[in-house]
Design a protein around this motif. Structure first.
Motif, PDB file in Angstrom:
ATOM      1  N   LYS A 132       0.833  -1.206   0.000  1.00 29.33           N
ATOM      2  CA  LYS A 132       0.000   0.000   0.000  1.00 29.33           C
ATOM      3  C   LYS A 132       0.865   1.252   0.000  1.00 29.33           C
ATOM      4  O   LYS A 132       0.449   2.315  -0.478  1.00 29.33           O
ATOM      5  CB  LYS A 132      -0.932  -0.022   1.215  1.00 29.33           C
ATOM      6  CG  LYS A 132      -1.972   1.079   1.228  1.00 29.33           C
ATOM      7  CD  LYS A 132      -2.818   1.020   2.498  1.00 29.33           C
ATOM      8  CE  LYS A 132      -3.706  -0.198   2.519  1.00 29.33           C
ATOM      9  NZ  LYS A 132      -4.655  -0.163   3.683  1.00 29.33           N
ATOM     10  N   SER A 135       1.259   3.032  -3.251  1.00 26.48           N
ATOM     11  CA  SER A 135       0.104   3.703  -3.841  1.00 26.48           C
ATOM     12  C   SER A 135       0.264   5.207  -3.729  1.00 26.48           C
ATOM     13  O   SER A 135       0.282   5.758  -2.623  1.00 26.48           O
ATOM     14  CB  SER A 135      -1.190   3.271  -3.131  1.00 26.48           C
ATOM     15  OG  SER A 135      -2.268   4.090  -3.519  1.00 26.48           O
ATOM     16  N   ASP A 138      -2.991   6.772  -2.302  1.00 24.96           N
ATOM     17  CA  ASP A 138      -3.370   6.507  -0.921  1.00 24.96           C
ATOM     18  C   ASP A 138      -2.527   7.393  -0.015  1.00 24.96           C
ATOM     19  O   ASP A 138      -1.323   7.183   0.145  1.00 24.96           O
ATOM     20  CB  ASP A 138      -3.130   5.025  -0.592  1.00 24.96           C
ATOM     21  CG  ASP A 138      -3.611   4.649   0.808  1.00 24.96           C
ATOM     22  OD1 ASP A 138      -4.165   3.558   0.957  1.00 24.96           O
ATOM     23  OD2 ASP A 138      -3.410   5.439   1.753  1.00 24.96           O
ATOM     24  N   ARG A 140      -2.940   7.775   3.252  1.00 23.28           N
ATOM     25  CA  ARG A 140      -3.178   7.454   4.664  1.00 23.28           C
ATOM     26  C   ARG A 140      -1.935   6.958   5.387  1.00 23.28           C
ATOM     27  O   ARG A 140      -1.939   6.850   6.612  1.00 23.28           O
ATOM     28  CB  ARG A 140      -4.270   6.378   4.764  1.00 23.28           C
ATOM     29  CG  ARG A 140      -5.641   6.860   4.306  1.00 23.28           C
ATOM     30  CD  ARG A 140      -6.638   5.730   4.298  1.00 23.28           C
ATOM     31  NE  ARG A 140      -6.381   4.799   3.209  1.00 23.28           N
ATOM     32  CZ  ARG A 140      -7.083   3.687   3.004  1.00 23.28           C
ATOM     33  NH1 ARG A 140      -8.062   3.369   3.832  1.00 23.28           N
ATOM     34  NH2 ARG A 140      -6.797   2.899   1.989  1.00 23.28           N
ATOM     35  N   THR A 141      -0.871   6.653   4.654  1.00 24.90           N
ATOM     36  CA  THR A 141       0.237   5.946   5.279  1.00 24.90           C
ATOM     37  C   THR A 141       1.423   6.843   5.617  1.00 24.90           C
ATOM     38  O   THR A 141       2.471   6.356   5.996  1.00 24.90           O
ATOM     39  CB  THR A 141       0.715   4.793   4.379  1.00 24.90           C
ATOM     40  OG1 THR A 141       0.960   5.298   3.055  1.00 24.90           O
ATOM     41  CG2 THR A 141      -0.328   3.700   4.306  1.00 24.90           C
ATOM     42  N   LEU A 238      -6.974  -1.367  -4.434  1.00 25.32           N
ATOM     43  CA  LEU A 238      -6.267  -0.159  -4.013  1.00 25.32           C
ATOM     44  C   LEU A 238      -6.074   0.812  -5.175  1.00 25.32           C
ATOM     45  O   LEU A 238      -5.988   0.422  -6.324  1.00 25.32           O
ATOM     46  CB  LEU A 238      -4.895  -0.522  -3.436  1.00 25.32           C
ATOM     47  CG  LEU A 238      -4.928  -1.344  -2.150  1.00 25.32           C
ATOM     48  CD1 LEU A 238      -3.536  -1.866  -1.825  1.00 25.32           C
ATOM     49  CD2 LEU A 238      -5.457  -0.507  -0.993  1.00 25.32           C
ATOM     50  N   ALA A 239      -5.985   2.079  -4.823  1.00 23.88           N
ATOM     51  CA  ALA A 239      -5.694   3.115  -5.812  1.00 23.88           C
ATOM     52  C   ALA A 239      -4.221   3.046  -6.202  1.00 23.88           C
ATOM     53  O   ALA A 239      -3.366   2.761  -5.386  1.00 23.88           O
ATOM     54  CB  ALA A 239      -6.009   4.492  -5.230  1.00 23.88           C
TER      55      ALA A 239
END
Length: 240
Positions: A132, A135, A138, A140-141, A238-239
């Motif tokens: 992830k 990505s 994304d 969020r990480t 996932l994007a």
């Protein structure tokens, strides 16, 4: 056409997720070839699993070691699990650190699949263990881990391109994020980030749980969803 004999090849199988994927595949009745730089006592103890040592994902010669060991056998499932993660943040980056991430996480897996192309046939599946963190869409990480994030994004690009190239031959390709998993690699990164030892496994999936979730997605992979980027922990697409 030669039969694949239900043969699965796992690259990066000596520990962590790769070890547990090899174990799960063996229990499912696959013939498993477990490739790694150097075996572990846990891997060597798995019944009916053939271990091929000297397979270095970052080396062209490492690819040829596995090609020779397969001796032209057809492969039903190729899983490239080997990876590298080192903690670095902006301000501490250097060319060598970034380069090794790309060699192991992006260039090596694509060249490995290319080296084994003649072992794949219509109905075969190729799975890259993605992240992830690769990505771009994304957010969020968080930050840091530049080399890991950049190289995993490159792997996503290579895997998606390969999926298009192999679609006409009936070979499906997937990129699967295994979740945040309790492995030596993850714990060492958390240590470098200053996480106390007692908290380094907090919130992480066990490797055997992650392996089962990854293979559940592999079961659903076919020519209708080839090229998909999935998260094994949630099952979501996932994007990029």
């Amino acid at each position: 056409m030669a039969s694949s004999d239900n043969l699965a090849v796992v690259v990066g199988a000596n520990r962590g997720i790769g070890l547990e994927i090899s174990r799960e595949l063996q229990q499912r009745g696959y013939q498993v070839i477990a490739a790694c730089r150097k075996t572990s006592s846990e891997l060597s103890a798995l019944p009916s699993v053939s271990v091929v040592e000297g397979v270095d994902i970052a080396s062209q010669n490492g690819c040829q070691t596995l090609v020779s060991a397969l001796e032209g056998r057809k492969v039903a499932l190729l899983l490239v699990v080997a990876g590298y993660q080192h903690y670095e943040k902006f301000g501490d980056l250097n060319a060598d650190g970034l380069r090794i991430h790309f060699e192991i996480n992006a260039i090596g897996p694509i060249l490995m699949a290319q080296a084994l192309r003649h072992n794949l046939e219509s109905g075969s599946k190729v799975v890259f263990l993605a992240s992830k963190m690769g990505s771009i869409g994304d957010g969020r990480t968080g930050g840091s881990l530049y080399g890991y994030r950049m190289s995993k994004a490159a792997l996503n690009c290579g895997g998606a391109t390969m999926a298009r190239d192999l679609k006409g031959d009936g070979i499906a390709v997937a990129l699967i994020h295994p979740g945040a998993v309790d492995t030596d690699m993850c714990r060492s990164v958390r240590a470098a980030m200053g996480v106390p030892e007692k908290d380094r496994s907090k919130g992480l999936l066990k490797a055997d749980d992650s392996a089962r979730r990854v293979l559940k997605l592999v079961d659903t992979l076919d020519m209708t969803n080839t090229g998909t980027f999935w998260a094994a922990d949630t099952g979501e697409v996932l994007a990029w």
